[in-house]
Write a protein that holds these residues in place. Structure first.
Motif, PDB file in Angstrom:
ATOM      1  N   VAL A  29       0.847  -1.317  -0.050  1.00  0.00           N
ATOM      2  CA  VAL A  29      -0.068   0.025  -0.080  1.00  0.00           C
ATOM      3  C   VAL A  29       0.872   1.292   0.024  1.00  0.00           C
ATOM      4  CG1 VAL A  29      -1.563   1.414   1.293  1.00  0.00           C
ATOM      5  CG2 VAL A  29      -2.025  -0.905   1.226  1.00  0.00           C
ATOM      6  N   PRO A  30       2.156   1.365   0.716  1.00  0.00           N
ATOM      7  CA  PRO A  30       2.590   2.658   0.727  1.00  0.00           C
ATOM      8  C   PRO A  30       3.366   3.120  -0.732  1.00  0.00           C
ATOM      9  CG  PRO A  30       3.540   1.447   2.762  1.00  0.00           C
ATOM     10  CD  PRO A  30       2.444   0.469   1.834  1.00  0.00           C
ATOM     11  N   PHE A  31       3.574   1.796  -1.659  1.00  0.00           N
ATOM     12  CA  PHE A  31       4.122   2.017  -2.928  1.00  0.00           C
ATOM     13  C   PHE A  31       3.035   2.332  -3.862  1.00  0.00           C
ATOM     14  CE2 PHE A  31       6.558  -0.925  -0.593  1.00  0.00           C
ATOM     15  CZ  PHE A  31       8.018  -0.672  -0.608  1.00  0.00           C
ATOM     16  N   GLN A  34      -3.240   4.798  -3.941  1.00  0.00           N
ATOM     17  CA  GLN A  34      -4.339   4.726  -4.491  1.00  0.00           C
ATOM     18  C   GLN A  34      -5.094   3.403  -3.947  1.00  0.00           C
ATOM     19  OE1 GLN A  34      -1.510   4.518  -6.143  1.00  0.00           O
ATOM     20  NE2 GLN A  34      -1.494   2.887  -7.948  1.00  0.00           N
ATOM     21  N   ASP A  35      -4.512   2.076  -3.751  1.00  0.00           N
ATOM     22  CA  ASP A  35      -4.985   1.035  -3.305  1.00  0.00           C
ATOM     23  C   ASP A  35      -5.451   1.091  -1.707  1.00  0.00           C
ATOM     24  OD1 ASP A  35      -4.659  -0.008  -5.613  1.00  0.00           O
ATOM     25  OD2 ASP A  35      -3.155  -1.250  -5.270  1.00  0.00           O
ATOM     26  N   ALA A  36      -5.084   2.194  -1.254  1.00  0.00           N
ATOM     27  CA  ALA A  36      -5.385   2.206   0.324  1.00  0.00           C
ATOM     28  C   ALA A  36      -7.282   1.995   0.575  1.00  0.00           C
ATOM     29  CB  ALA A  36      -5.021   3.675   0.805  1.00  0.00           C
ATOM     30  N   VAL A  37      -7.852   2.302  -0.337  1.00  0.00           N
ATOM     31  CA  VAL A  37      -9.403   2.107  -0.143  1.00  0.00           C
ATOM     32  C   VAL A  37      -9.642   0.654   0.152  1.00  0.00           C
ATOM     33  CG1 VAL A  37      -9.936   4.201  -1.384  1.00  0.00           C
ATOM     34  CG2 VAL A  37      -9.606   2.150  -2.727  1.00  0.00           C
ATOM     35  N   HIS A  38      -8.721  -0.070  -0.050  1.00  0.00           N
ATOM     36  CA  HIS A  38      -9.123  -1.537  -0.230  1.00  0.00           C
ATOM     37  C   HIS A  38      -8.550  -2.273   0.957  1.00  0.00           C
ATOM     38  CE1 HIS A  38     -10.579  -1.444  -4.278  1.00  0.00           C
ATOM     39  NE2 HIS A  38      -9.550  -1.101  -4.778  1.00  0.00           N
ATOM     40  N   VAL A  39      -7.817  -1.451   1.938  1.00  0.00           N
ATOM     41  CA  VAL A  39      -7.249  -1.947   2.908  1.00  0.00           C
ATOM     42  C   VAL A  39      -8.103  -2.814   4.066  1.00  0.00           C
ATOM     43  CG1 VAL A  39      -6.032  -1.319   5.220  1.00  0.00           C
ATOM     44  CG2 VAL A  39      -5.101  -0.274   3.098  1.00  0.00           C
ATOM     45  N   PRO A 128      -6.569  -3.645  -9.480  1.00  0.00           N
ATOM     46  CA  PRO A 128      -5.766  -2.874  -8.340  1.00  0.00           C
ATOM     47  C   PRO A 128      -4.456  -3.645  -8.058  1.00  0.00           C
ATOM     48  CG  PRO A 128      -7.797  -2.395  -7.637  1.00  0.00           C
ATOM     49  CD  PRO A 128      -7.760  -3.602  -8.771  1.00  0.00           C
ATOM     50  N   HIS A 129      -3.221  -3.148  -7.990  1.00  0.00           N
ATOM     51  CA  HIS A 129      -2.125  -3.835  -7.653  1.00  0.00           C
ATOM     52  C   HIS A 129      -2.141  -4.503  -6.316  1.00  0.00           C
ATOM     53  CE1 HIS A 129      -0.668  -0.576 -10.004  1.00  0.00           C
ATOM     54  NE2 HIS A 129       0.519  -1.162 -10.476  1.00  0.00           N
ATOM     55  N   ILE A 130      -2.761  -4.415  -5.315  1.00  0.00           N
ATOM     56  CA  ILE A 130      -2.964  -5.042  -4.057  1.00  0.00           C
ATOM     57  C   ILE A 130      -3.417  -6.532  -4.273  1.00  0.00           C
ATOM     58  CG2 ILE A 130      -5.222  -4.185  -3.186  1.00  0.00           C
ATOM     59  CD1 ILE A 130      -3.920  -4.042  -0.381  1.00  0.00           C
ATOM     60  N   PHE A 131      -4.482  -6.472  -5.202  1.00  0.00           N
ATOM     61  CA  PHE A 131      -5.359  -7.528  -5.615  1.00  0.00           C
ATOM     62  C   PHE A 131      -4.295  -8.367  -6.554  1.00  0.00           C
ATOM     63  CE2 PHE A 131      -8.750  -5.030  -4.183  1.00  0.00           C
ATOM     64  CZ  PHE A 131      -9.380  -5.810  -3.461  1.00  0.00           C
ATOM     65  N   LEU A 132      -3.594  -7.922  -7.112  1.00  0.00           N
ATOM     66  CA  LEU A 132      -2.558  -8.891  -8.237  1.00  0.00           C
ATOM     67  C   LEU A 132      -1.512  -9.339  -7.396  1.00  0.00           C
ATOM     68  CD1 LEU A 132      -2.055  -6.278 -11.086  1.00  0.00           C
ATOM     69  CD2 LEU A 132      -3.379  -8.081 -11.089  1.00  0.00           C
ATOM     70  N   PHE A 133      -0.958  -8.455  -6.424  1.00  0.00           N
ATOM     71  CA  PHE A 133      -0.067  -9.089  -5.229  1.00  0.00           C
ATOM     72  C   PHE A 133      -0.643 -10.268  -4.528  1.00  0.00           C
ATOM     73  CE2 PHE A 133       2.377  -9.386  -1.376  1.00  0.00           C
ATOM     74  CZ  PHE A 133       3.684  -9.432  -2.138  1.00  0.00           C
ATOM     75  N   PHE A 206       7.484  -4.414  -9.549  1.00  0.00           N
ATOM     76  CA  PHE A 206       6.258  -5.182  -9.137  1.00  0.00           C
ATOM     77  C   PHE A 206       6.020  -6.496 -10.097  1.00  0.00           C
ATOM     78  CE2 PHE A 206       1.610  -5.615  -9.503  1.00  0.00           C
ATOM     79  CZ  PHE A 206       1.425  -5.544  -8.109  1.00  0.00           C
ATOM     80  N   ASP A 207       6.086  -6.338 -11.344  1.00  0.00           N
ATOM     81  CA  ASP A 207       6.001  -7.182 -12.117  1.00  0.00           C
ATOM     82  C   ASP A 207       7.241  -8.729 -11.774  1.00  0.00           C
ATOM     83  OD1 ASP A 207       3.900  -5.832 -13.333  1.00  0.00           O
ATOM     84  OD2 ASP A 207       4.849  -5.831 -15.401  1.00  0.00           O
ATOM     85  N   ALA A 208       8.166  -8.098 -11.615  1.00  0.00           N
ATOM     86  CA  ALA A 208       9.235  -9.375 -11.347  1.00  0.00           C
ATOM     87  C   ALA A 208       9.079  -9.956 -10.317  1.00  0.00           C
ATOM     88  CB  ALA A 208      10.495  -8.490 -11.468  1.00  0.00           C
ATOM     89  N   VAL A 209       8.399  -9.349  -9.186  1.00  0.00           N
ATOM     90  CA  VAL A 209       8.183  -9.997  -7.900  1.00  0.00           C
ATOM     91  C   VAL A 209       6.928 -10.941  -8.333  1.00  0.00           C
ATOM     92  CG1 VAL A 209       7.390  -9.537  -5.573  1.00  0.00           C
ATOM     93  CG2 VAL A 209       9.070  -8.263  -6.367  1.00  0.00           C
ATOM     94  N   ASN A 210       6.082 -10.301  -8.730  1.00  0.00           N
ATOM     95  CA  ASN A 210       4.771 -11.249  -9.048  1.00  0.00           C
ATOM     96  C   ASN A 210       4.980 -12.273  -9.919  1.00  0.00           C
ATOM     97  OD1 ASN A 210       2.058 -10.090  -8.089  1.00  0.00           O
ATOM     98  ND2 ASN A 210       3.463  -8.537  -8.432  1.00  0.00           N
ATOM     99  N   HIS A 211       5.753 -12.289 -10.940  1.00  0.00           N
ATOM    100  CA  HIS A 211       6.161 -13.215 -12.221  1.00  0.00           C
ATOM    101  C   HIS A 211       7.010 -14.339 -11.365  1.00  0.00           C
ATOM    102  CE1 HIS A 211       4.276 -10.457 -15.258  1.00  0.00           C
ATOM    103  NE2 HIS A 211       3.949 -11.651 -15.657  1.00  0.00           N
ATOM    104  N   THR A 212       7.964 -13.807 -10.543  1.00  0.00           N
ATOM    105  CA  THR A 212       8.947 -14.886 -10.013  1.00  0.00           C
ATOM    106  C   THR A 212       8.068 -15.850  -8.949  1.00  0.00           C
ATOM    107  OG1 THR A 212      10.633 -13.278 -10.170  1.00  0.00           O
ATOM    108  CG2 THR A 212      11.141 -15.156  -8.759  1.00  0.00           C
ATOM    109  N   MET A 213       7.348 -15.058  -8.121  1.00  0.00           N
ATOM    110  CA  MET A 213       6.627 -15.877  -7.235  1.00  0.00           C
ATOM    111  C   MET A 213       5.801 -17.079  -7.956  1.00  0.00           C
ATOM    112  SD  MET A 213       5.321 -13.543  -4.053  1.00  0.00           S
ATOM    113  CE  MET A 213       4.296 -12.222  -4.994  1.00  0.00           C
ATOM    114  N   CYS A 214       5.140 -16.627  -8.815  1.00  0.00           N
ATOM    115  CA  CYS A 214       4.155 -17.521  -9.816  1.00  0.00           C
ATOM    116  C   CYS A 214       4.885 -18.557 -10.500  1.00  0.00           C
ATOM    117  CB  CYS A 214       3.255 -16.873 -10.664  1.00  0.00           C
ATOM    118  SG  CYS A 214       2.089 -15.703  -9.427  1.00  0.00           S
TER     119      CYS A 214
END
Length: 486
Positions: A29-31, A34-39, A128-133, A206-214
C-alpha cells in the motif's frame, strides 16, 4: 486400535497462519497509495482468522478431545482438508468485500491461487495492484503448502503425518523442521535470484516480484493480460523457462543442486525423463506451429519451448493465444499437462515419476513375455535418495493413482462439455489444465464463465493439488466421524 488426540491446536495454528498470510499484501500500500481504499477488505478477514485461530488454540490447550480416531491418516486428512478449505474461504474474502468479484468467482480465484493453478476470472488490466499481489502471494505460499509453513515454526507428534498427507513425500534432512526450513531457504533464494534476473531483463520490480513468485510455485498468475507473451522479450522468456523448470523439480533434487552434487542429480530418473520429454514434445509442437501457422523456424521453436515447458511444469504462463493453434500442437499441450511436473515439487499433474514408473512396468511386462520364464529382472529407478526398487506395492500405488486421475479427467471433461457448451477438445484442454493445476486456457475460463463451469474446475483444482486420495479419505473420514458422534 483407537487413539485419543486433539486436533484443535493444529486447526488453530493453521487459522493463525492463514490470517497472517492474507494480511501480507498490505505491505504494498505505501508504494501504491491509491489502493488504500481496499485495506479494510484485507484487514477484516485477517483479523477474523487470527482471532478465531487464537480462540481455537486456547480451547485446544485447556480441553483435550475425548473423540477417538481410527487412524492417524484419518486425523491428518481431515486437518489438511480443513486448512485448505479455510484458506480458500479467507483468501476469497478480500475479493468479495471489495466488490471485485462475485462469491463464486472469488472462491474460484482463491482456489486457483492457493492450488497454484493460475486459471483466472479477473481482468488484470483493470485490477488494483494489491489484488494482483494477493493472487501471486497465494500461489507462492500454496506451492509450499500450509502444513509445510507450520512445520517450519512448530512441530508436534502429528507433523510428519500432516506433512505426508499434504503431498510432500521426501524428507531432505533427518529432522522434519530442518527439512521444511531447507526447502523454504531454497525457495526464497530462487525467488530473489529470479526477481533480480527479471529486473535486469527490463521488467518492472512489481511485475518481477509477481512473476517470479508464480513461476517458482508453478502457478501462472500474471499481471499482464497476455501473460509473458506481452513482453515479447527473448531474455524474459528464457528466464521464465528456467524458473518454471526449477519450480517443477523435486525439492530433494534441488537440494542436491545447491550442494553441487551434479552426478547424483544427473542419475535421478525423473530429471532425465523430464529432458527426454522436452526433447520429444518441443520439436513436434514446433513443426506443428511452423506448418500450421506459417511461423518461422526460430519463432516456432521459441514458442514451442516456452509453452511446452509451461504445460509440463504445470505453470501456465503462455506466449500467445491458443485459439488458432493446430490440433496436433493442442494435443501435445494436453498430454504434457496430464503428465505434469516432478513429484515432491510445487507442480501438479500425474507427475513424471509415476509416468516413468508406468513406462518401466510396461516394458518389464513386455520383456517378461519375450524372455524365457526363468529370466526375471527386477525393475528399479533412481530418486534423489538413491536407487529404488519398483516393487509390487509401488507398482500398485502408481497404477491406482494414474487410473483414478484419468477417470477424473474423463468425467471432468464430459461435465465441461455440458456446463460450458464447448467442444470435446476444448473441454479436454481446460479440464486437463484445472486438474493438473496448470492454468493454461483455451478461452473457456474468463470473467463471463458460468458458475457451474467454475465449480467443476474448482473441484478439479482441489483434487489435483491434494492428489485425489487425501480428498476422498478426508471426505470419508468426516462422514464416518459424524456417524460415530451422532
Amino acid at each position: 486400535m483407537t487413539r485419543k488426540f486433539s486436533n484443535r491446536s493444529n486447526y488453530g495454528k493453521l487459522m493463525l497462519l492463514i490470517g497472517l498470510l492474507v494480511a501480507v499484501p498490505l505491505v504494498i500500500v505505501p508504494f501504491y497509495p491509491q489502493d488504500a481504499v481496499h485495506v479494510v477488505s484485507f484487514i477484516w478477514p485477517s483479523l477474523f482468522s487470527i482471532l478465531a485461530g487464537s480462540i481455537v488454540c486456547l480451547v485446544g490447550k485447556k480441553e483435550a478431545s475425548t473423540f477417538q480416531w481410527r487412524s492417524s491418516m484419518e486425523r491428518s486428512s481431515i486437518t489438511v482438508l480443513f486448512a485448505w478449505a479455510w484458506g480458500v474461504l479467507v483468501g476469497a474474502m478480500p475479493f468479495i468485500l471489495s466488490g471485485q468479484l462475485t462469491f463464486v468467482q472469488a472462491l474460484f480465484e482463491s482456489v486457483s491461487g492457493w492450488t497454484t493453478t493460475g486459471l483466472s476470472v479477473m481482468d488484470v488490466s483493470a485490477t488494483p495492484h494489491i489484488f494482483l499481489f494477493h493472487r501471486s502471494f497465494m500461489q507462492f505460499c500454496g506451492g509450499l503448502g500450509f502444513v509445510m509453513m507450520i512445520v517450519m515454526l512448530v512441530q508436534d507428534k502429528q507433523s510428519m503425518n500432516l506433512y505426508n498427507a499434504e503431498g510432500h513425500p521426501d524428507k531432505l534432512m533427518p529432522n522434519l523442521k530442518k527439512t521444511a526450513r531447507t526447502i523454504c531457504l531454497m525457495y526464497n533464494g530462487f525467488l530473489f535470484a529470479g526477481i533480480l534476473a527479471y529486473v535486469i531483463a527490463g521488467m518492472s520490480l512489481f511485475d518481477a516480484v509477481n512473476h517470479t513468485m508464480c513461476a517458482l510455485s508453478t502457478g501462472g498468475f500474471s499481471t499482464r493480460l497476455n501473460s509473458i507473451g506481452e513482453y515479447k522479450s527473448f531474455s524474459i522468456d528464457i528466464i521464465t523457462v528456467i524458473l518454471m523448470l526449477i519450480g517443477t523439480t523435486n525439492f530433494a533434487v534441488l537440494a542436491l543442486l545447491t550442494k553441487r552434487k551434479w552426478r547424483q542429480v544427473i542419475r535421478v530418473s525423473e530429471v532425465k525423463f523430464m529432458f527426454l520429454l522436452l526433447l520429444a514434445f518441443v520439436p513436434i509442437t514446433a513443426f506443428s506451429l511452423i506448418s500450421g501457422l506459417n511461423m518461422g523456424i526460430a519463432e516456432g521453436f521459441r514458442r514451442s519451448l516456452f509453452d511446452v515447458s509451461s504445460a509440463l511444469s504445470t505453470t501456465g504462463y503462455s506466449s500467445m493465444s491458443y485459439t488458432s493453434w493446430p490440433p496436433l500442437a493442442i494435443g501435445m499441450l494436453i498430454l504434457t499437462m496430464l503428465i505434469g511436473g516432478g513429484i515432491g515439487s510445487t507442480a501438479g499433474g500425474i507427475k513424471m515419476s509415476r509416468i516413468y514408473i508406468m513406462v518401466r512396468i510396461t516394458l518389464q511386462n513386455i520383456r517378461k513375455r519375450l524372455l524365457p520364464p526363468r529370466n526375471v529382472e527386477a525393475a528399479y529407478y533412481f530418486r534423489a535418495q538413491g536407487k529404488t526398487k519398483i516393487d509390487s506395492t509401488l507398482a500398485m500405488d502408481t497404477t491406482g493413482f494414474v487410473s483414478s486421475y484419468l477417470c477424473l479427467f474423463i468425467i471432468g471433461t464430459l461435465l465441461l462439455t455440458i456446463t460450458a457448451g464447448c467442444s470435446l477438445t476444448e473441454a479436454m484442454f481446460e479440464f486437463a489444465s484445472a486438474l493438473g493445476t496448470v492454468g493454461l486456457s483455451i478461452g473457456i475460463t474468463s470473467p463471463d464463465t458460468g458458475s457451474a463451469t467454475l465449480v467443476v474446475e474448482m473441484i478439479g483444482m482441489i483434487l489435483g493439488r491434494l492428489e485425489i486420495f487425501i480428498v476422498f479419505i478426508g471426505a470419508y473420514s468426516i462422514c464416518s466421524a459424524l456417524k460415530r458422534k451422532l
